[in-house]
Design a protein around this motif. Structure first.
Motif, PDB file in Angstrom:
ATOM      1  N   THR A 149       2.816   1.569  -5.877  1.00  0.00           N
ATOM      2  CA  THR A 149       2.975   2.866  -5.213  1.00  0.00           C
ATOM      3  C   THR A 149       1.855   3.810  -5.626  1.00  0.00           C
ATOM      4  OG1 THR A 149       5.383   2.602  -5.121  1.00  0.00           O
ATOM      5  CG2 THR A 149       4.520   4.842  -4.907  1.00  0.00           C
ATOM      6  N   ASN A 150       1.551   3.842  -6.909  1.00  0.00           N
ATOM      7  CA  ASN A 150       0.454   4.677  -7.408  1.00  0.00           C
ATOM      8  C   ASN A 150      -0.911   4.138  -6.998  1.00  0.00           C
ATOM      9  OD1 ASN A 150       1.168   7.065  -9.261  1.00  0.00           O
ATOM     10  ND2 ASN A 150       2.616   5.500  -9.911  1.00  0.00           N
ATOM     11  N   ALA A 151      -1.017   2.817  -6.872  1.00  0.00           N
ATOM     12  CA  ALA A 151      -2.307   2.197  -6.576  1.00  0.00           C
ATOM     13  C   ALA A 151      -2.865   2.654  -5.233  1.00  0.00           C
ATOM     14  CB  ALA A 151      -2.177   0.678  -6.607  1.00  0.00           C
ATOM     15  N   ILE A 152      -2.007   2.771  -4.229  1.00  0.00           N
ATOM     16  CA  ILE A 152      -2.486   3.233  -2.923  1.00  0.00           C
ATOM     17  C   ILE A 152      -2.973   4.668  -3.014  1.00  0.00           C
ATOM     18  CG2 ILE A 152      -1.839   3.682  -0.523  1.00  0.00           C
ATOM     19  CD1 ILE A 152      -2.101   0.720  -1.235  1.00  0.00           C
ATOM     20  N   ASN A 153      -2.331   5.472  -3.846  1.00  0.00           N
ATOM     21  CA  ASN A 153      -2.782   6.853  -4.034  1.00  0.00           C
ATOM     22  C   ASN A 153      -4.154   6.893  -4.712  1.00  0.00           C
ATOM     23  OD1 ASN A 153      -2.331   9.690  -3.800  1.00  0.00           O
ATOM     24  ND2 ASN A 153      -1.832   9.769  -5.974  1.00  0.00           N
ATOM     25  N   ILE A 154      -4.397   5.971  -5.625  1.00  0.00           N
ATOM     26  CA  ILE A 154      -5.666   5.939  -6.347  1.00  0.00           C
ATOM     27  C   ILE A 154      -6.831   5.617  -5.409  1.00  0.00           C
ATOM     28  CG2 ILE A 154      -6.977   4.538  -8.011  1.00  0.00           C
ATOM     29  CD1 ILE A 154      -4.516   4.582  -9.800  1.00  0.00           C
ATOM     30  N   ILE A 155      -6.612   4.740  -4.441  1.00  0.00           N
ATOM     31  CA  ILE A 155      -7.718   4.380  -3.544  1.00  0.00           C
ATOM     32  C   ILE A 155      -7.875   5.354  -2.376  1.00  0.00           C
ATOM     33  CG2 ILE A 155      -7.458   1.944  -4.123  1.00  0.00           C
ATOM     34  CD1 ILE A 155      -6.269   1.585  -1.260  1.00  0.00           C
ATOM     35  N   ASP A 156      -7.014   6.358  -2.306  1.00  0.00           N
ATOM     36  CA  ASP A 156      -7.067   7.319  -1.205  1.00  0.00           C
ATOM     37  C   ASP A 156      -8.156   8.352  -1.477  1.00  0.00           C
ATOM     38  OD1 ASP A 156      -6.474   8.743   1.092  1.00  0.00           O
ATOM     39  OD2 ASP A 156      -4.851   9.885   0.148  1.00  0.00           O
ATOM     40  N   GLY A 157      -9.415   7.955  -1.243  1.00  0.00           N
ATOM     41  CA  GLY A 157     -10.523   8.830  -1.589  1.00  0.00           C
ATOM     42  C   GLY A 157     -11.359   9.323  -0.427  1.00  0.00           C
ATOM     43  N   PHE A 158     -11.378   8.581   0.677  1.00  0.00           N
ATOM     44  CA  PHE A 158     -12.219   8.956   1.814  1.00  0.00           C
ATOM     45  C   PHE A 158     -11.461   8.765   3.123  1.00  0.00           C
ATOM     46  CE2 PHE A 158     -15.238   7.809  -1.527  1.00  0.00           C
ATOM     47  CZ  PHE A 158     -16.017   8.951  -1.548  1.00  0.00           C
ATOM     48  N   ASN A 159     -11.994   9.334   4.173  1.00  0.00           N
ATOM     49  CA  ASN A 159     -11.333   9.278   5.476  1.00  0.00           C
ATOM     50  C   ASN A 159     -11.043   7.828   5.872  1.00  0.00           C
ATOM     51  OD1 ASN A 159     -11.793  12.021   5.464  1.00  0.00           O
ATOM     52  ND2 ASN A 159     -13.446  11.964   6.986  1.00  0.00           N
ATOM     53  N   GLY A 160      -9.784   7.540   6.115  1.00  0.00           N
ATOM     54  CA  GLY A 160      -9.392   6.228   6.605  1.00  0.00           C
ATOM     55  C   GLY A 160      -9.301   5.125   5.570  1.00  0.00           C
ATOM     56  N   LEU A 161      -9.687   5.402   4.331  1.00  0.00           N
ATOM     57  CA  LEU A 161      -9.759   4.322   3.342  1.00  0.00           C
ATOM     58  C   LEU A 161      -8.387   3.727   3.029  1.00  0.00           C
ATOM     59  CD1 LEU A 161     -11.200   2.533   1.381  1.00  0.00           C
ATOM     60  CD2 LEU A 161     -11.305   4.420  -0.243  1.00  0.00           C
ATOM     61  N   ALA A 162      -7.465   4.544   2.506  1.00  0.00           N
ATOM     62  CA  ALA A 162      -6.139   4.033   2.147  1.00  0.00           C
ATOM     63  C   ALA A 162      -5.361   3.581   3.380  1.00  0.00           C
ATOM     64  CB  ALA A 162      -5.353   5.102   1.388  1.00  0.00           C
ATOM     65  N   ALA A 163      -5.519   4.302   4.479  1.00  0.00           N
ATOM     66  CA  ALA A 163      -4.807   3.929   5.709  1.00  0.00           C
ATOM     67  C   ALA A 163      -5.285   2.575   6.222  1.00  0.00           C
ATOM     68  CB  ALA A 163      -5.016   5.000   6.778  1.00  0.00           C
ATOM     69  N   GLY A 164      -6.595   2.364   6.236  1.00  0.00           N
ATOM     70  CA  GLY A 164      -7.138   1.093   6.707  1.00  0.00           C
ATOM     71  C   GLY A 164      -6.729  -0.069   5.821  1.00  0.00           C
ATOM     72  N   VAL A 165      -6.779   0.130   4.513  1.00  0.00           N
ATOM     73  CA  VAL A 165      -6.358  -0.908   3.575  1.00  0.00           C
ATOM     74  C   VAL A 165      -4.876  -1.226   3.774  1.00  0.00           C
ATOM     75  CG1 VAL A 165      -5.927  -1.399   1.130  1.00  0.00           C
ATOM     76  CG2 VAL A 165      -8.122  -0.438   1.839  1.00  0.00           C
ATOM     77  N   LEU A 191       3.408   4.584   1.538  1.00  0.00           N
ATOM     78  CA  LEU A 191       2.779   3.320   1.928  1.00  0.00           C
ATOM     79  C   LEU A 191       2.769   2.324   0.776  1.00  0.00           C
ATOM     80  CD1 LEU A 191      -0.229   4.524   4.117  1.00  0.00           C
ATOM     81  CD2 LEU A 191       2.078   3.889   4.813  1.00  0.00           C
ATOM     82  N   GLY A 192       2.430   2.796  -0.423  1.00  0.00           N
ATOM     83  CA  GLY A 192       2.415   1.903  -1.568  1.00  0.00           C
ATOM     84  C   GLY A 192       3.794   1.341  -1.873  1.00  0.00           C
ATOM     85  N   PHE A 193       4.804   2.200  -1.796  1.00  0.00           N
ATOM     86  CA  PHE A 193       6.190   1.770  -2.020  1.00  0.00           C
ATOM     87  C   PHE A 193       6.588   0.717  -0.991  1.00  0.00           C
ATOM     88  CE2 PHE A 193      10.658   2.143  -0.855  1.00  0.00           C
ATOM     89  CZ  PHE A 193      11.294   1.967  -2.075  1.00  0.00           C
ATOM     90  N   THR A 194       6.252   0.956   0.260  1.00  0.00           N
ATOM     91  CA  THR A 194       6.597   0.025   1.337  1.00  0.00           C
ATOM     92  C   THR A 194       5.970  -1.345   1.105  1.00  0.00           C
ATOM     93  OG1 THR A 194       6.804   1.824   2.948  1.00  0.00           O
ATOM     94  CG2 THR A 194       6.466  -0.396   3.817  1.00  0.00           C
ATOM     95  N   ILE A 195       4.679  -1.354   0.804  1.00  0.00           N
ATOM     96  CA  ILE A 195       3.979  -2.621   0.574  1.00  0.00           C
ATOM     97  C   ILE A 195       4.615  -3.378  -0.589  1.00  0.00           C
ATOM     98  CG2 ILE A 195       1.788  -3.616  -0.218  1.00  0.00           C
ATOM     99  CD1 ILE A 195       0.400  -1.331   1.368  1.00  0.00           C
ATOM    100  N   ALA A 196       4.932  -2.658  -1.663  1.00  0.00           N
ATOM    101  CA  ALA A 196       5.511  -3.301  -2.843  1.00  0.00           C
ATOM    102  C   ALA A 196       6.877  -3.916  -2.531  1.00  0.00           C
ATOM    103  CB  ALA A 196       5.625  -2.288  -3.976  1.00  0.00           C
ATOM    104  N   VAL A 197       7.750  -3.144  -1.919  1.00  0.00           N
ATOM    105  CA  VAL A 197       9.110  -3.615  -1.649  1.00  0.00           C
ATOM    106  C   VAL A 197       9.114  -4.781  -0.658  1.00  0.00           C
ATOM    107  CG1 VAL A 197      11.326  -2.980  -0.606  1.00  0.00           C
ATOM    108  CG2 VAL A 197      10.222  -1.442  -2.234  1.00  0.00           C
ATOM    109  N   LEU A 198       8.345  -4.675   0.411  1.00  0.00           N
ATOM    110  CA  LEU A 198       8.302  -5.762   1.396  1.00  0.00           C
ATOM    111  C   LEU A 198       7.723  -7.034   0.788  1.00  0.00           C
ATOM    112  CD1 LEU A 198       7.181  -3.984   4.700  1.00  0.00           C
ATOM    113  CD2 LEU A 198       9.492  -4.405   3.820  1.00  0.00           C
ATOM    114  N   SER A 199       6.728  -6.887  -0.077  1.00  0.00           N
ATOM    115  CA  SER A 199       6.132  -8.054  -0.726  1.00  0.00           C
ATOM    116  C   SER A 199       7.148  -8.767  -1.610  1.00  0.00           C
ATOM    117  CB  SER A 199       4.930  -7.629  -1.570  1.00  0.00           C
ATOM    118  OG  SER A 199       3.899  -7.086  -0.770  1.00  0.00           O
ATOM    119  N   ILE A 200       7.892  -7.996  -2.378  1.00  0.00           N
ATOM    120  CA  ILE A 200       8.891  -8.581  -3.278  1.00  0.00           C
ATOM    121  C   ILE A 200       9.995  -9.273  -2.477  1.00  0.00           C
ATOM    122  CG2 ILE A 200      10.715  -8.013  -4.936  1.00  0.00           C
ATOM    123  CD1 ILE A 200       8.818  -5.813  -6.000  1.00  0.00           C
ATOM    124  N   LEU A 201      10.464  -8.637  -1.414  1.00  0.00           N
ATOM    125  CA  LEU A 201      11.508  -9.235  -0.579  1.00  0.00           C
ATOM    126  C   LEU A 201      11.025 -10.519   0.087  1.00  0.00           C
ATOM    127  CD1 LEU A 201      13.065  -6.088   1.154  1.00  0.00           C
ATOM    128  CD2 LEU A 201      14.174  -7.591  -0.517  1.00  0.00           C
TER     129      LEU A 201
END
Length: 359
Positions: A150-166, A220-230
């Motif tokens: 969850t925190n990791a997606i926030n860390i990469i959120d540095g430029f336009n479209g970066l975290a969203a595209g990832v 977004l980070g929370f969603t990715i983590a939970v769906l991956s684990i499930l």
């Protein structure tokens, strides 16, 4: 599912438009207010509100259509809300500290682990797998794993479209593997949230009319983590290394940042700085490629380069989703490539003055 995804896109885009048009200063992110600010004018940082509301109202569509997935879907929304809310309050007030936000994230992670039974059950490493039979260990590891991504997606959120595209690329990968394994719950959530992200993306990239914000990044980070684990828990065929490989860029960026800050720069692991890989690309490679210092062009150009690096993990994860050994090798390959690129830039591209401040 398709209708809900389209509805998520429409609601997200509409909310983002309203914020940009009528409430820009309520969610305002001031210019150069921190070490990781690169925008040139005050910009609302509430794109996550559009994504979350898009996801929320898509749930209404599932409810009206009588989807058998609707109960689990709303449990997911309830679980995600604390993390999103903590980030959104910070986006609005700028007064919620890192520790307070982390508590909100832990609440979300714990809720998902209990209500969705989203718990890590294996690592596909025999010696370690036996540890997961001890439920308290599995529970604690799961909560902190969800919080970490969850925190990791926030860390990469540095430029336009970066975290969203990832996030879009990772969620498409998760959706594809879910489809192959007939998991329509994970598939539905993935596509619905991709729809919400796209509604935000059209305003965020390339011109940065609105930012994702902490609330959006956490969601977004929370969603990715939970769906991956499930996905791994519910389908023994899926390698436990699939989630690691598919999200290796934000995962390693976070772990490397902690190492760099703690052991190289001798600062707090949570202290923000300007030495993430995406920042180094912005300062050096993109500047050289475009032959300009104008951030209006350099900002959106940085994101596609990082998206490409992210695909070093995503593409093999999609192809070899059930091959643990191969995924391990690609994770190792990513770590080697990332680290080599990072230190190559540090040693040969950054000005001596900047280099001395970072190391």
């Amino acid at each position: 599912m398709v209708l809900a995804s389209i509805f998520s896109f429409i609601v997200s885009a509409f909310i983002c438009f309203l914020i940009i048009r009528f409430f820009p200063y309520f969610f305002n992110d001031p210019v150069k207010a921190g070490t990781q600010k690169f925008h040139q004018k005050p910009t609302p940082r509430a794109g996550g509100l559009g994504i979350f509301l898009g996801t929320f109202f898509a749930g209404m569509v599932l409810l009206i259509k009588g989807s058998p997935l609707v109960k689990l879907y709303w449990i997911f929304i309830i679980s995600a809300f604390p993390a999103f809310f903590g980030g959104l309050v910070e986006d609005i007030t700028k007064k919620i500290g890192v520790k307070e936000r982390f508590i909100f994230i832990l609440i979300s992670a714990s809720t998902a682990t209990v209500l969705l039974d989203s718990i890590v059950v294996r690592a596909d490493i025999p010696v370690i797998d036996s540890l997961f039979e001890f439920h308290p260990f599995a529970f604690i590891l799961t909560v902190f794993a969800i919080a970490g991504l969850t925190n990791a997606i926030n860390i990469i959120d540095g430029f336009n479209g970066l975290a969203a595209g990832v996030s879009i690329s990772i969620l498409f990968a998760i959706a594809y593997v879910a489809y192959l394994n007939n998991d329509f719950f994970i598939l539905s959530i993935s596509l619905i949230i991709i729809g919400g992200i796209l509604g935000f993306f059209i305003f965020n990239y390339p011109f940065g009319l609105i930012f994702l914000g902490d609330g959006g990044a956490y969601f977004l980070g929370f969603t990715i983590a939970v769906l991956s684990i499930l996905l791994v828990k519910n389908h023994p065929e899926v390698s436990a290394w699939f989630p690691i490989a598919v999200a290796i860029y934000p995962i390693y960026e976070t772990l490397f940042s902690i190492y760099r800050r703690k052991f190289i720069r001798k600062t707090s692991p949570t202290a923000p700085d300007r030495f993430h890989l995406h920042t180094l690309f912005y300062k050096t490679i993109v500047k050289k490629l475009l032959r300009t210092s104008n951030p209006v062009y350099r900002n959106p150009t940085t994101s596609p380069l990082i998206w490409s690096i992210n695909m070093i993990g995503v593409i093999p994860a999609v192809i070899f989703w059930d091959e643990t050994l191969i995924l391990m090798l690609f994770v190792l390959l990513f770590i080697i490539v990332y680290t080599q690129i990072y230190f190559s830039i540090i040693r040969s591209k950054l000005p001596k003055k900047t280099k001395s401040k970072s190391f």
